[in-house]
Design an enzyme around this catalytic site. Structure first.
Site, PDB file in Angstrom:
ATOM      1  CG  PHE A  98     -34.889 -13.403   2.674  1.00 29.31           C
ATOM      2  CD1 PHE A  98     -35.407 -12.892   3.851  1.00 29.31           C
ATOM      3  CD2 PHE A  98     -34.436 -14.721   2.662  1.00 29.31           C
ATOM      4  CE1 PHE A  98     -35.501 -13.678   4.992  1.00 29.31           C
ATOM      5  CE2 PHE A  98     -34.521 -15.510   3.797  1.00 29.31           C
ATOM      6  CZ  PHE A  98     -35.058 -14.987   4.969  1.00 29.31           C
TER       7      PHE A  98
ATOM      8  CG  ASP B  92     -34.630  -7.443   8.524  1.00 26.30           C
ATOM      9  OD1 ASP B  92     -34.431  -6.661   7.597  1.00 26.30           O
ATOM     10  OD2 ASP B  92     -35.642  -8.171   8.565  1.00 26.30           O
TER      11      ASP B  92
ATOM     12  CE  LYS C 136     -32.093  -8.241   5.004  1.00 28.78           C
ATOM     13  NZ  LYS C 136     -33.379  -8.924   4.814  1.00 28.78           N
TER      14      LYS C 136
ATOM     15  CG  ASP D 242     -33.408 -19.834   8.470  1.00 24.67           C
ATOM     16  OD1 ASP D 242     -33.100 -18.729   8.995  1.00 24.67           O
ATOM     17  OD2 ASP D 242     -34.536 -20.341   8.606  1.00 24.67           O
TER      18      ASP D 242
ATOM     19  NE  ARG E 171     -30.739 -22.440  10.525  1.00 26.10           N
ATOM     20  CZ  ARG E 171     -31.250 -21.292  10.953  1.00 26.10           C
ATOM     21  NH1 ARG E 171     -30.548 -20.181  10.886  1.00 26.10           N
ATOM     22  NH2 ARG E 171     -32.472 -21.240  11.456  1.00 26.10           N
TER      23      ARG E 171
ATOM     24  CD  GLU F 238     -28.923 -11.059  15.943  1.00 27.53           C
ATOM     25  OE1 GLU F 238     -28.858 -11.974  15.085  1.00 27.53           O
ATOM     26  OE2 GLU F 238     -29.945 -10.834  16.598  1.00 27.53           O
ATOM     27  CG  ASP F 239     -28.220 -14.156  11.584  1.00 26.95           C
ATOM     28  OD1 ASP F 239     -28.655 -13.245  12.329  1.00 26.95           O
ATOM     29  OD2 ASP F 239     -28.949 -15.072  11.169  1.00 26.95           O
TER      30      ASP F 239
ATOM     31  CE  LYS G 197     -32.505 -24.018  14.968  1.00 28.74           C
ATOM     32  NZ  LYS G 197     -33.366 -24.802  14.060  1.00 28.74           N
ATOM     33  N   GLY G 198     -28.625 -18.634  13.508  1.00 27.23           N
ATOM     34  CA  GLY G 198     -28.025 -17.968  12.348  1.00 27.23           C
ATOM     35  C   GLY G 198     -26.599 -17.483  12.514  1.00 27.23           C
TER      36      GLY G 198
HETATM   37  P1  IMP Z   1     -34.642  -8.326  13.170  1.00 26.95           P
HETATM   38  O1  IMP Z   1     -35.225  -8.586  14.526  1.00 26.95           O
HETATM   39  O2  IMP Z   1     -35.703  -7.884  12.188  1.00 26.95           O
HETATM   40  O3  IMP Z   1     -33.460  -7.383  13.175  1.00 26.95           O
HETATM   41  O4  IMP Z   1     -34.197  -9.702  12.568  1.00 26.95           O
HETATM   42  C1  IMP Z   1     -33.176 -10.409  13.016  1.00 26.95           C
HETATM   43  C2  IMP Z   1     -33.278 -11.862  12.578  1.00 26.95           C
HETATM   44  O5  IMP Z   1     -34.125 -12.054  11.429  1.00 26.95           O
HETATM   45  C3  IMP Z   1     -31.923 -12.330  12.148  1.00 26.95           C
HETATM   46  O6  IMP Z   1     -31.160 -12.793  13.242  1.00 26.95           O
HETATM   47  C4  IMP Z   1     -32.260 -13.411  11.153  1.00 26.95           C
HETATM   48  O7  IMP Z   1     -32.453 -14.641  11.814  1.00 26.95           O
HETATM   49  C5  IMP Z   1     -33.571 -12.989  10.532  1.00 26.95           C
HETATM   50  N1  IMP Z   1     -33.353 -12.338   9.220  1.00 26.95           N
HETATM   51  C6  IMP Z   1     -33.493 -11.033   8.896  1.00 26.95           C
HETATM   52  N2  IMP Z   1     -33.203 -10.815   7.601  1.00 26.95           N
HETATM   53  C7  IMP Z   1     -32.873 -12.012   7.076  1.00 26.95           C
HETATM   54  C8  IMP Z   1     -32.446 -12.444   5.769  1.00 26.95           C
HETATM   55  O8  IMP Z   1     -32.290 -11.680   4.810  1.00 26.95           O
HETATM   56  N3  IMP Z   1     -32.178 -13.766   5.652  1.00 26.95           N
HETATM   57  C9  IMP Z   1     -32.297 -14.665   6.675  1.00 26.95           C
HETATM   58  N4  IMP Z   1     -32.688 -14.300   7.895  1.00 26.95           N
HETATM   59  C10 IMP Z   1     -32.973 -12.984   8.108  1.00 26.95           C
END
Ligand code: IMP
Length: 181
Positions: A155, A106, A134, A162, A168, A102-103, A45-46
């Site tokens: 974070f 990470d 990040k 969220d 959100r 993507e939001d 949803k982000g």
């Molecule tokens: P990844 O697979 O680790 O790159 O993470 C991607 C997903 O993790 C994002 O689409 C977010 O939903 C969630 N996410 C990662 N970091 C944060 C944060 O700092 N705040 C909120 N959601 C996060």
């Protein structure tokens, strides 16, 4: 019940800044994908708030789709490596240029899984446009083609992002106050 006033220890980006950034990124996307069979895929949803801003400035022919990619379980701020994807079966991927919105990127594991899925289904290309990145947390070699802002290992919440499904709808991005984690 209202969110506490000190839910963010620091506001990083205001709504106005994000909208300007979305416009800037949309202009690059318009130039890069003009005349191509583009499908822009919003991750639920982000990314929805950023996606809506971005799409207002995309002026080339494209399809839009929504998928759900989840890696976080419950009230945790750590990524669980086991990424689950849903709704990808319902649209054409073959020979399409896929742009994932993507939001935040990470660890990169979600994008990595999505790239793998779209490539396996013979997309013409796959790239990502993310509001936030990040890079210090990366576990795989994903480099977003379009990135709004690079942030430190904090974070963040708001503007679609969220913590345990809350926050959100705060209209800016900020670092969550650790006392609420
Ligand atoms: P990844 O697979 O680790 O790159 O993470 C991607 C997903 O993790 C994002 O689409 C977010 O939903 C969630 N996410 C990662 N970091 C944060 C944060 O700092 N705040 C909120 N959601 C996060």
């Amino acid at each position: 019940m209202k969110y506490p006033n000190d839910i963010m220890s620091k506001v990083l980006y205001t709504e106005d800044q994000i909208i300007l950034k979305a416009k800037e990124l949309a202009e690059r996307i318009n130039a890069d994908y003009d005349g191509k069979p583009l499908t822009i895929v919003c991750t639920l949803k982000g990314a929805t708030f950023f996606f809506a801003d971005l799409m207002k400035y995309i002026n080339i022919n494209c399809n839009i789709e929504f998928i759900k990619a989840s890696s976080y379980v419950g009230n945790t701020t750590m990524t669980i490596g086991n990424v689950q994807i849903s709704n990808v079966m319902n649209f054409v991927i073959e020979n399409r240029d896929i742009l994932i919105v993507e939001d935040i990127v990470d660890t990169g594991l979600t994008c990595d899984k999505l790239f793998e899925y779209f490539r396996k289904h013979n997309c013409a290309s796959v790239n990502v446009c993310t509001l936030l990145d990040k890079p210090s947390r990366r576990q795989v070699g994903i480099i977003p083609k379009y990135c709004g802002y690079e942030i430190e290992d904090e974070f963040v919440i708001g503007y679609g992002l969220d913590y345990n499904e809350s926050y959100r709808n705060i209209p800016c991005v900020g670092i969550i106050n650790k006392k609420y984690i």
